[in-house]
Design a protein around this motif. Structure first.
Motif, PDB file in Angstrom:
ATOM      1  N   GLN A  24       0.830  -1.209   0.000  1.00  0.00           N
ATOM      2  CA  GLN A  24       0.000   0.000   0.000  1.00  0.00           C
ATOM      3  C   GLN A  24       0.868   1.264   0.000  1.00  0.00           C
ATOM      4  O   GLN A  24       0.520   2.256  -0.627  1.00  0.00           O
ATOM      5  N   LYS A  27       1.999   1.816  -3.529  1.00  0.00           N
ATOM      6  CA  LYS A  27       0.880   2.289  -4.344  1.00  0.00           C
ATOM      7  C   LYS A  27       0.547   3.743  -4.015  1.00  0.00           C
ATOM      8  O   LYS A  27       0.289   4.546  -4.908  1.00  0.00           O
ATOM      9  N   ALA A  28       0.547   4.064  -2.728  1.00  0.00           N
ATOM     10  CA  ALA A  28       0.222   5.432  -2.301  1.00  0.00           C
ATOM     11  C   ALA A  28       1.257   6.417  -2.831  1.00  0.00           C
ATOM     12  O   ALA A  28       0.902   7.489  -3.332  1.00  0.00           O
ATOM     13  N   GLN A  30       3.149   6.076  -5.438  1.00  0.00           N
ATOM     14  CA  GLN A  30       2.956   6.186  -6.884  1.00  0.00           C
ATOM     15  C   GLN A  30       1.752   7.079  -7.193  1.00  0.00           C
ATOM     16  O   GLN A  30       1.800   7.895  -8.121  1.00  0.00           O
ATOM     17  N   THR A  31       0.698   6.968  -6.419  1.00  0.00           N
ATOM     18  CA  THR A  31      -0.471   7.826  -6.599  1.00  0.00           C
ATOM     19  C   THR A  31      -0.114   9.285  -6.383  1.00  0.00           C
ATOM     20  O   THR A  31      -0.546  10.164  -7.130  1.00  0.00           O
ATOM     21  N   ASP A  34       1.763  10.413  -9.430  1.00  0.00           N
ATOM     22  CA  ASP A  34       0.836  10.564 -10.559  1.00  0.00           C
ATOM     23  C   ASP A  34       0.024  11.853 -10.440  1.00  0.00           C
ATOM     24  O   ASP A  34      -0.168  12.575 -11.420  1.00  0.00           O
ATOM     25  N   ARG A  35      -0.451  12.135  -9.240  1.00  0.00           N
ATOM     26  CA  ARG A  35      -1.245  13.354  -9.030  1.00  0.00           C
ATOM     27  C   ARG A  35      -0.401  14.602  -9.237  1.00  0.00           C
ATOM     28  O   ARG A  35      -0.876  15.590  -9.801  1.00  0.00           O
ATOM     29  N   ARG A  38      -0.152  15.155 -12.822  1.00  0.00           N
ATOM     30  CA  ARG A  38      -1.427  15.678 -13.317  1.00  0.00           C
ATOM     31  C   ARG A  38      -1.549  17.167 -13.020  1.00  0.00           C
ATOM     32  O   ARG A  38      -2.005  17.948 -13.856  1.00  0.00           O
TER      33      ARG A  38
END
Length: 91
Positions: A24, A27-28, A30-31, A34-35, A38
Motif C-alpha cells: 500500500q 501504491k500510495a 505512486q499515486t 501521478d497526481r 497531473r
C-alpha cells in the motif's frame, strides 16, 4: 492504513509517511507522483515543484520513527483499540 496528501504544505514541510502494508505504501507513493504530474499538466504546479515535493516525503517502516513529529495526522479505522495501539507505538 490509508494516507492523506496535503498538496501545498508538502512543498514547504517535511512529510513523514507510514503505512503498515508495504504494498500500500508503494501504491500510495505512486499515486502521489501521478497526481503531482497531473497538477503539472493542469498548470497547477511547475515541474520543479514535483522534485521539491517528492524530496520532502520520507517513507518510514516503523511507527516509532514518527515519535519526534510536531504534528501527526492519522487515518486509522474508527476503532478505539486500534487507535490506542497506533498511538502507543508512536509514543
Amino acid at each position: 492504513m490509508p494516507f492523506t496528501v496535503l498538496k501545498a504544505p508538502t512543498r514547504y514541510f517535511e512529510v513523514l509517511f507510514y503505512d503498515n502494508d508495504e504494498t500500500q505504501t508503494k501504491k500510495a507513493f505512486q499515486t502521489i507522483q501521478d497526481r503531482l504530474h497531473r497538477y503539472v499538466n493542469e498548470n497547477k504546479l511547475s515541474q520543479d515543484d514535483i522534485g521539491t515535493t517528492i524530496s520532502k516525503i520520507k517513507i518510514f517502516k516503523n511507527l516509532e520513527d514518527l515519535s519526534k513529529s510536531d504534528i501527526i495526522i492519522e487515518n486509522v479505522p474508527e476503532n478505539e483499540k486500534i487507535k490506542m495501539k497506533v498511538f502507543k507505538e508512536i509514543i
